[in-house]
Design an enzyme around this catalytic site. Structure first.
Site, short mmCIF file in Angstrom:
data_model
loop_
_atom_site.label_atom_id
_atom_site.label_comp_id
_atom_site.label_asym_id
_atom_site.label_seq_id
_atom_site.Cartn_x
_atom_site.Cartn_y
_atom_site.Cartn_z
CB THR A 52 34.69 36.72 36.58
OG1 THR A 52 35.35 36.82 35.72
CG2 THR A 52 33.50 35.46 35.40
CG HIS A 118 37.87 44.71 32.74
ND1 HIS A 118 37.52 44.29 34.28
CD2 HIS A 118 37.78 43.17 32.57
CE1 HIS A 118 37.54 43.20 33.69
NE2 HIS A 118 37.91 42.41 33.21
CB SER A 236 31.17 27.44 46.12
OG SER A 236 30.37 26.30 44.61
CG PHE A 270 38.42 33.79 33.32
CD1 PHE A 270 39.16 34.01 32.29
CD2 PHE A 270 37.13 33.88 34.07
CE1 PHE A 270 38.81 36.18 32.65
CE2 PHE A 270 37.27 34.97 34.24
CZ PHE A 270 38.19 36.23 33.19
N GLY A 274 41.70 31.82 43.17
CA GLY A 274 40.23 32.38 44.30
C GLY A 274 41.27 31.98 45.76
#
Ligand code: A3P
Length: 308
Positions: A52, A118, A236, A270, A274
């Site tokens: 994403t 995917h 970010s 989701f 990170g």
């Protein structure tokens, strides 16, 4: 598998025991037969590798940093995942209803199209091999991917079971989408072809501006240094997590209302944590040894490595 409820059960698809939701059977042939265009840009990956993130980077570079449009239009409408229609139920989900048939959406998109998948190389459109559109592939350290995928499967597939049970399934190539190494190596082997860019999640984390520059060069786009920094800021973790156009909250909120539980509420998002190395919070020494041996066996002689 028993970790997955009957309603969300998965099927195996040839070749290579690829594991997909049952509705994939309705669209698999249409995807294989899709007319590919030379100016298509594909972002392909195994799930939970930062696709994403990569997708948003690629779309923004390709669209001359049009942040206004990026924020206004949900990512799935700008850069659809071609097989997504097989994962969502239009009877259950308003977002799915609005999205409609994602294969048809891709067929009808204006050029240049930005498309995500995917699916492994062998299940992508046959014409990819001859038309050779640009493909950005992203891979991630398998231990981190497994942790991220565990949380995701609980949320998306209503998977029950512990992290250890999921990790075993993952090591046996039985997690959704199926075998991971053949997926990654199928693109790693093509990395020197001029239409393939092979990225790693860890590189985006280590130096996002450098990865943006490299991707812009690959896409044939000029970016000013100011543009590079603006895009890095837009991408970010904090900004992506709070951006409703990319954080898939529309779908996640609905999923959270099902019977899902997590120790930490942030694990039900989701865009979750990170980080590089989150596996250290999950894996026993024994499991780490198993993962490392599995990785070593599968990467022997390939030149591919994953490091922090
Ligand atoms: P974690 O679960 O480890 O947090 P994908 O998009 O392929 O499904 O990958 C999802 C993973 O990418 C998640 O990993 C998610 O948090 C991470 N991710 C998404 N956007 C990110 C960003 N801007 N910076 C760092 N990680 C990001």
């Amino acid at each position: 598998d028993s970790l997955f409820g009957a309603k969300d059960c998965l099927i195996e698809v040839n070749p290579g025991r690829v594991i997909m939701p049952p509705r994939y059977q309705d669209i698999g042939d249409r995807i294989r037969g899709l007319r590919v265009r030379e100016d298509d840009v594909w972002v392909v990956s195994y799930p939970r590798t930062g696709s994403t993130w990569t997708q948003e980077m690629v779309w923004c570079i390709g669209n001359d940093l049009d942040f206004d449009r990026a924020k206004k239009l949900i990512q799935q409408f700008r850069t659809p995942r071609i097989e997504l229609t097989a994962l969502l139920d239009a009877n259950e989900d308003d977002f799915a209803k609005e999205l409609g048939d994602t294969v048809e959406m891709v067929e009808n998109m204006a050029s240049p199209r930005y498309i995500k998948s995917h699916l492994p190389w062998d299940l992508l459109p046959e014409e990819m091999a001859v038309v050779k559109p640009r493909v950005v592939y992203v891979a991630r350290d398998p231990k981190d991917m497994c942790v991220s995928y565990y949380h995701h499967c609980r949320l998306i597939y209503n998977m029950k079971g512990s992290f250890e049970e999921f990790a075993e399934l993952f090591l046996q190539d039985k997690a959704p989408v199926g075998p991971m190494w053949s997926h990654i190596l199928g693109f790693w082997e093509k990395r020197h072809e001029p239409n393939i860019l092979f990225l790693k999640y860890e590189d985006l984390k280590k130096d996002l501006p450098a990865t943006i520059r490299r991707t812009a060069r690959f896409l044939g786009k000029q970016l000013s240094e100011d543009g590079v920094l603006k895009l890095a800021d837009y991408l970010s973790f904090h900004n992506m997590k709070n951006n409703p156009a990319v954080n898939l909250e529309l779908v996640m909120a609905k999923r959270r209302s099902r019977d899902v539980a997590a120790e930490k509420p942030e694990d039900l998002a989701f865009i979750r944590k990170g980080e590089v190395g989150d596996w250290k919070n999950y894996m026993t020494d024994q499991l780490v040894a198993k993962f490392d041996a599995w990785t070593e066996t599968n990467l022997a002689g390939t030149g591919l490595t994953f490091q922090e």
